[in-house]
Every structure is written in C-alpha cells, then in structure tokens.
Design a protein around this motif. Structure first.
Motif, mmCIF file in Angstrom:
data_model
loop_
_atom_site.group_PDB
_atom_site.id
_atom_site.type_symbol
_atom_site.label_atom_id
_atom_site.label_comp_id
_atom_site.label_asym_id
_atom_site.label_seq_id
_atom_site.Cartn_x
_atom_site.Cartn_y
_atom_site.Cartn_z
ATOM 1 N N UNK A 104 18.209 -27.846 44.531
ATOM 2 C CA UNK A 104 17.194 -28.900 44.618
ATOM 3 C C UNK A 104 17.304 -29.741 45.879
ATOM 4 N N UNK A 105 18.519 -30.011 46.392
ATOM 5 C CA UNK A 105 18.592 -30.788 47.636
ATOM 6 C C UNK A 105 17.874 -30.148 48.810
ATOM 7 N N UNK A 106 17.669 -28.842 48.774
ATOM 8 C CA UNK A 106 16.963 -28.177 49.866
ATOM 9 C C UNK A 106 15.527 -28.677 49.992
ATOM 10 N N UNK A 356 -3.436 -27.198 64.621
ATOM 11 C CA UNK A 356 -2.130 -27.013 64.001
ATOM 12 C C UNK A 356 -1.601 -25.632 64.359
ATOM 13 N N UNK A 357 -0.360 -25.566 64.797
ATOM 14 C CA UNK A 357 0.288 -24.308 65.151
ATOM 15 C C UNK A 357 1.640 -24.223 64.454
ATOM 16 N N UNK A 358 2.150 -23.002 64.344
ATOM 17 C CA UNK A 358 3.481 -22.783 63.767
ATOM 18 C C UNK A 358 4.521 -23.044 64.846
ATOM 19 N N UNK A 359 5.508 -23.896 64.525
ATOM 20 C CA UNK A 359 6.569 -24.167 65.507
ATOM 21 C C UNK A 359 7.860 -23.413 65.206
ATOM 22 N N UNK A 360 7.974 -22.837 64.005
ATOM 23 C CA UNK A 360 9.164 -22.073 63.687
ATOM 24 C C UNK A 360 9.321 -21.861 62.201
ATOM 25 N N UNK A 361 10.236 -20.959 61.843
ATOM 26 C CA UNK A 361 10.568 -20.704 60.444
ATOM 27 C C UNK A 361 12.077 -20.585 60.319
ATOM 28 N N UNK A 362 12.591 -21.042 59.190
ATOM 29 C CA UNK A 362 14.000 -20.880 58.836
ATOM 30 C C UNK A 362 14.059 -20.429 57.383
ATOM 31 N N UNK A 363 15.198 -19.911 56.958
ATOM 32 C CA UNK A 363 15.344 -19.567 55.549
ATOM 33 C C UNK A 363 16.733 -19.939 55.059
ATOM 34 N N UNK A 364 16.773 -20.415 53.825
ATOM 35 C CA UNK A 364 18.020 -20.689 53.133
ATOM 36 C C UNK A 364 18.170 -19.647 52.034
ATOM 37 N N UNK A 365 19.072 -18.679 52.177
ATOM 38 C CA UNK A 365 19.226 -17.648 51.143
ATOM 39 C C UNK A 365 19.761 -18.258 49.848
ATOM 40 N N UNK A 372 25.978 -20.577 33.230
ATOM 41 C CA UNK A 372 24.580 -20.863 32.906
ATOM 42 C C UNK A 372 23.640 -20.313 33.974
ATOM 43 N N UNK A 373 22.365 -20.191 33.590
ATOM 44 C CA UNK A 373 21.343 -19.740 34.533
ATOM 45 C C UNK A 373 21.089 -20.850 35.546
ATOM 46 N N UNK A 374 21.372 -20.563 36.786
ATOM 47 C CA UNK A 374 21.116 -21.568 37.819
ATOM 48 C C UNK A 374 21.046 -20.918 39.185
ATOM 49 N N UNK A 375 20.176 -21.437 40.031
ATOM 50 C CA UNK A 375 20.053 -20.963 41.407
ATOM 51 C C UNK A 375 21.034 -21.733 42.278
ATOM 52 N N UNK A 376 21.707 -21.008 43.188
ATOM 53 C CA UNK A 376 22.629 -21.618 44.126
ATOM 54 C C UNK A 376 22.400 -21.014 45.510
ATOM 55 N N UNK A 377 22.988 -21.642 46.519
ATOM 56 C CA UNK A 377 22.966 -21.029 47.843
ATOM 57 C C UNK A 377 23.693 -19.691 47.747
ATOM 58 N N UNK A 378 23.138 -18.665 48.396
ATOM 59 C CA UNK A 378 23.678 -17.314 48.285
ATOM 60 C C UNK A 378 25.059 -17.195 48.926
ATOM 61 N N UNK A 379 25.797 -16.231 48.447
ATOM 62 C CA UNK A 379 27.115 -15.944 49.005
ATOM 63 C C UNK A 379 27.345 -14.434 48.938
ATOM 64 N N UNK A 380 28.372 -13.966 49.628
ATOM 65 C CA UNK A 380 28.783 -12.580 49.525
ATOM 66 C C UNK A 380 27.663 -11.590 49.785
ATOM 67 N N UNK A 396 19.533 -20.968 57.682
ATOM 68 C CA UNK A 396 20.044 -22.338 57.690
ATOM 69 C C UNK A 396 21.113 -22.457 56.624
ATOM 70 N N UNK A 397 22.215 -23.102 56.968
ATOM 71 C CA UNK A 397 23.312 -23.267 56.030
ATOM 72 C C UNK A 397 23.018 -24.337 54.993
ATOM 73 N N UNK A 398 23.790 -24.358 53.904
ATOM 74 C CA UNK A 398 23.513 -25.307 52.814
ATOM 75 C C UNK A 398 23.611 -26.764 53.228
ATOM 76 N N UNK A 399 24.432 -27.056 54.241
ATOM 77 C CA UNK A 399 24.601 -28.445 54.674
ATOM 78 C C UNK A 399 24.105 -28.685 56.097
ATOM 79 N N UNK A 400 23.431 -27.684 56.651
ATOM 80 C CA UNK A 400 22.954 -27.784 58.029
ATOM 81 C C UNK A 400 21.685 -28.624 58.111
ATOM 82 N N UNK A 401 21.559 -29.393 59.160
ATOM 83 C CA UNK A 401 20.344 -30.172 59.356
ATOM 84 C C UNK A 401 19.157 -29.233 59.555
ATOM 85 N N UNK A 402 18.052 -29.546 58.911
ATOM 86 C CA UNK A 402 16.885 -28.681 58.992
ATOM 87 C C UNK A 402 16.075 -28.981 60.254
#
Length: 409
Positions: A104-106, A356-365, A372-380, A396-402
C-alpha cells in the motif's frame, strides 16, 4: 514447465543483480493454502518466460525532461478474489486491506491510482436472482469465487482507502451477477464516490463509458473495454467490448482526445491469452490503433501474468505507451508466473502549450503470498521473472524515491 526452469530464473536473478533480494523463499516456495487449486479458468499451460525476449535496455521517452506539470499514475492489474482471500478479509480486523497492506505505501507515491475490479460488488445478488444478504460472510452463494465471482461492497471502500482513484468494471466477470448485478455494482461505486469505466447502468444507456480523474489540474479520461463476458449475454449492452465494439472504442477515444477539458486519455483493455507472457498480434494491432486514435497510454490486463511494455510512435508523431498485461494484483491463483506482477508508475507532463506527453515509466515488482494472503514487494525468482520481462533499468526499489524520468535529475 515453468517450475522446471526455476534454476534458470535464479541465474537471471544474479544476472540482474538481485541476488541480495533472494534471501528467504521464492514465490513458488510459498505456495500453499486451501485455495491453491482454484483457477480463474480451467488450469492451462503457462508460457515459459524464458521464451519471451528479455528487455534489452531502459524505456526512455523523447519528452522525458520537458518542463511542465508532472503527474504520476500507479496502475495494477486484476483484483480477483478467490475464496481464501474473501474469507481472510471477512475474518481480519483490517478487512480487504489485509490483502495489499504490504504494498500500500507504493500508492502513496503516485498522484492517481488505477485497478481492475474483476467481478461484481453486488450485495444481495446470486447468480440466479436475489437473496437475503449474509453480510461479511463468504457463503459461496451471494459472495462467491470461481467460476462466477461476487464481492462484498466494502471492497470498494477498501480500495479507496488504499489510494485507488478509478477502477475498470469491464472484464470477463462483469456480468457474473448478470445485468442486475452490474447495476448494483455501479450503485455501490457511485455511493462510495469511486469513478469507474467500462459498464453502464441499464437505467441510463446514455451514460458515458469513460470516467474522468484530475490531479494537479491535469484531467485524465479513462476508458475500459473487455474481450468477453464469459458467454453471459449482455442483453442490455451494458459492457463495452474491445473487439465487438471496436469502432465505438476508437471513436470514443477520438472524441475524448478532442474535448478541450480532457488533457489525456488512458485506455485499459481486458484482453489477451491467459497465462501467456507474449501478447498476440490482435492485441498489438488494437493497442496501436488506440494510440493512433488519440490515447496517451494503454494499460492491459486479463492474462494473469506480466506481458512486455513498449513505446509506440503514433501516426501524428506522438510517443505513446503500452503495457500488454499488468498481471494479477491480488488473487488466489497458482504458480510463480501468476503470483508475480507489478505496480506500474506512468509519468505524464503537461507543458505550457497544454499538451500532455509521457515522461517515463517505472515498475515495482510485487508477488502474492498465501498464509496469510498478502501482496509484497517481489523477491527471488519472482523478482527475476518480472525483471527479465521489463528490465532492471526501469525498476524501482521498495524504498527508492519515485522519479519516472531519473535521467533528468
């Protein structure tokens, strides 16, 4: 077949310098729980991601550093709640937010957030009619799982509380409670103040297919469509179909493009072959047609696995963006590929000229975990899989500035 290649994916993890994130278990290693056998469709072969061409470099846009007002959109794929997920939500003090609290913090990093609401939120409705509503109970009659889903309306408020600003209601499960369920879902969305796109109430067929959101003075129109409603007749034409209604989809994009109070158009088609990492030619053709018609970006869903993204130069010289499948957001589906997805961050810039133009894209895996069923930042292996398809450069990393256009810093 995919599970046989986990060793190769581990090698990819090293190749992409993610070995340090592999501490702990892989996505397959955490498979377990009462609903593992549940699939949204009869179980089929998942395409080996190693047959999909790996991303070869960063995805960059010519207008990345263009001055103006910048807006960032976060987008996720399918909110597909199998039985175990609904039962957990009903039992948890956190409700449905227990499913995504790990990521959710993402969403707080973005100005706007989008999700595909895959299934009705139609209290008191069964597949065959109306019934006494059981409340926050998974009775597998009113609130149900595969093959015909229905969710408690409190899901809508939970999505809003997580930061989602707009949802798609056009997907193959849109009519799982028939037209009356689509109507009730729309009533609940309107009551919760959640914009939606892709379906209409039967009482007002003049209602628009699209929704509009605004952030920092930038007004964005959203348009959703689906390839199918799983054979359930759309007797009142309440659902916008990507292929059957292709001319309507494209003409709606053109009309929205020409509206002076709309700055950008984003299309969210529900399409493609399930469990396949490679988009089909018909999806590529329709995506390009949508961008040529005036869309700024196309954010696809339905295959339940991640598919590649691309930059496309339109006939009028604009740089458009397509991701063919965002994968699942939260679901009870099996296997590494189906539990590996992403939060997409799409950056837009509105210049002094109003364009309006696209300036870039990033992804957080991200990955989905049971018990329990829960989504987390991906690993491995999950991290390695998504990184292979989309590349490490735009991750983008889990704690990296967007920052969607880091080359301009």
């Amino acid at each position: 077949m995919l599970s046989l290649r986990l060793g190769a994916l581990a090698g990819l993890s090293l190749l992409f310098s993610v070995a340090s994130a592999a501490v702990g278990c892989s996505a397959d290693a955490v498979v377990g729980g009462e609903d593992d056998e549940e699939m949204e469709e009869p179980e089929g072969q998942t395409e080996d991601p190693l047959t999909v061409p790996a991303a070869t470099g960063p995805l960059r846009f010519a207008d990345a550093c263009r001055p103006g007002t910048q807006v960032t959109i976060a987008a996720v794929g399918d909110v597909l709640l199998h039985a175990g997920l609904q039962k957990q939500a009903f039992a948890s003090p956190e409700g449905f937010s227990s499913l995504w609290k790990g990521v959710q913090p993402l969403f707080a990093r973005a100005d706007l957030s989008y999700a595909n609401l895959e299934g009705p939120c139609a209290d008191g409705h069964t597949a065959s009619g109306t019934a006494r509503d059981p409340g926050l109970v998974f009775d597998d009659r009113v609130y149900s799982s595969y093959p015909q889903f229905n969710y408690h309306p409190s899901l809508i408020g939970a999505l809003a509380g997580a930061g989602f600003d707009v949802v798609s209601t056009a997907n193959n499960h849109a009519l799982d409670r028939r037209g009356r369920g689509a109507d009730r879902t729309i009533e609940n969305l309107v009551s919760a103040g959640m914009p939606f796109t892709g379906t209409k109430p039967s009482s007002n067929m003049e209602a628009p297919w699209h929704a509009v959101t605004e952030a920092k003075g930038v007004r964005i129109a959203w348009l959703a469509c689906t390839y199918s409603t799983n054979g359930i007749p759309d007797t009142k034409q309440q659902v916008l179909h990507c292929y059957e209604d292709r001319s309507t989809v494209l003409s709606t994009i053109r009309a929205l493009r020409d509206q002076p109070d709309i700055d950008a158009v984003i299309v969210t088609p529900h399409w493609g072959n399930e469990y396949q990492h490679t988009p089909a030619n018909q999806e590529k053709k329709l995506a390009h047609d949508m961008l040529d018609a005036g869309a700024t970006a196309v954010l696809g869903g339905h295959p339940h696995v991640v598919q590649p993204w691309e930059k496309y130069t339109t006939q009028d010289g604009r740089e458009g963006f397509v991701i063919y499948s965002l994968g699942n957001f939260v679901s009870g589906q099996n296997g590494l590929a189906r539990r590996s997805a992403l939060v997409l961050f799409l950056g837009l810039t509105k210049g002094a000229d109003g364009k309006v133009t696209v300036n870039g894209v990033r992804h957080a895996p991200i990955q989905m975990n049971p018990s329990p069923w829960t989504a987390t930042y991906a690993r491995g292996d999950s991290l390695a899989l998504t990184t292979r398809i989309l590349g490490q450069w735009n991750r983008i990393g889990p704690d990296e500035e967007l920052v969607t256009n880091p080359e301009c810093e």
